[in-house]
Every structure is written in structure tokens, then in C-alpha cells.
Design a protein around this motif. Structure first.
Motif, PDB file in Angstrom:
ATOM      1  N   GLY A  79       0.821  -1.323  -0.299  1.00  0.00           N
ATOM      2  CA  GLY A  79       0.125   0.001  -0.039  1.00  0.00           C
ATOM      3  C   GLY A  79       1.227   1.565   0.077  1.00  0.00           C
ATOM      4  O   GLY A  79       1.568   1.259  -0.548  1.00  0.00           O
ATOM      5  N   HIS A  80       0.562   1.722   0.736  1.00  0.00           N
ATOM      6  CA  HIS A  80       1.489   3.891   1.016  1.00  0.00           C
ATOM      7  C   HIS A  80       2.741   3.374   2.035  1.00  0.00           C
ATOM      8  O   HIS A  80       3.753   4.104   1.971  1.00  0.00           O
ATOM      9  N   MET A  81       2.642   1.935   3.088  1.00  0.00           N
ATOM     10  CA  MET A  81       4.370   1.631   3.445  1.00  0.00           C
ATOM     11  C   MET A  81       5.201   1.297   2.368  1.00  0.00           C
ATOM     12  O   MET A  81       5.075   0.085   1.929  1.00  0.00           O
ATOM     13  N   VAL A  82       6.651   1.660   1.996  1.00  0.00           N
ATOM     14  CA  VAL A  82       8.049   1.375   1.888  1.00  0.00           C
ATOM     15  C   VAL A  82       8.416   0.764   3.661  1.00  0.00           C
ATOM     16  O   VAL A  82       8.560   1.721   4.133  1.00  0.00           O
ATOM     17  N   LEU A  83       9.101  -0.444   3.021  1.00  0.00           N
ATOM     18  CA  LEU A  83      10.086  -0.981   3.617  1.00  0.00           C
ATOM     19  C   LEU A  83      11.368  -0.970   3.229  1.00  0.00           C
ATOM     20  O   LEU A  83      12.230  -1.681   2.252  1.00  0.00           O
TER      21      LEU A  83
END
Length: 101
Positions: A79-83
Motif C-alpha cells: 500500500g502506502h508503506m515502504v520498508l
């Protein structure tokens, strides 16, 4: 540094417990935000970035710029999260599983 699937899996597990350190909003990916991400990955090695603005193509472009600027590796995008992860060259904090290479 090319991470194995086992190492990425380990980092994804660690990533569940952390909160986003940097939030990318309506102003986009400015030099100041890139510097903030660089400092955060220097300090923490593994960070989450929240990408609130833009469509899929814009997010993909932002992620590419972040990876290029920091030299980090994309571990996961949901979604809107990047690791992202980058090993500290002198004092690594995260011990990765050994590779079989």
C-alpha cells in the motif's frame, strides 16, 4: 549488497514492529526529505517510509529515487508503506541470517 530471500523475510519480520520514520506528503520528494531518509537509514538501518501522495506510478518513481539516493534495498512495499534496508558500514545493528553462498 544483494540480499537473499531468507534475509528479506527476516527483515520483513523485523519491519512489522517498527513505525514509519518518514512521511512523504503533498510536497513530494524534496531534497530535505531525501536527507531525512538518508539520516534515518544511517541510524536505524531498517526503516519504514509512508508515501501518502500520488498514484502507483508516482509512488514507484519516489521509491526508485529513494533507493538511488540512499543506496538502500527495497525490502517490501505494501500500500502506502515502504520498508528499506541498508547495512551500516561500520556498526551494523541488525544481524542477518547467514547465506549459503
Amino acid at each position: 549488497m544483494e540480499l537473499t530471500q531468507k534475509q528479506k523475510h527476516h527483515l520483513r519480520g523485523l519491519g512489522h514492529a517498527i513505525k514509519p520514520i518518514v512521511q512523504l506528503g503533498g510536497s513530494g520528494l524534496t531534497d530535505a526529505v531525501l536527507r531525512q531518509i538518508e539520516e534515518a537509514v544511517d541510524h536505524h538501518e531498517l526503516i519504514k517510509v509512508r508515501l501518502l501522495a500520488g498514484d502507483r506510478d508516482a509512488k514507484k518513481l519516489h521509491i526508485e529515487k529513494i533507493i538511488d539516493y540512499t543506496g538502500a534495498e527495497l525490502i517490501q512495499q505494501v500500500g502506502h508503506m515502504v520498508l528499506i534496508y541498508r547495512k551500516h558500514p561500520e556498526k551494523p545493528k541488525i544481524e542477518l541470517p547467514k547465506t549459503n553462498r
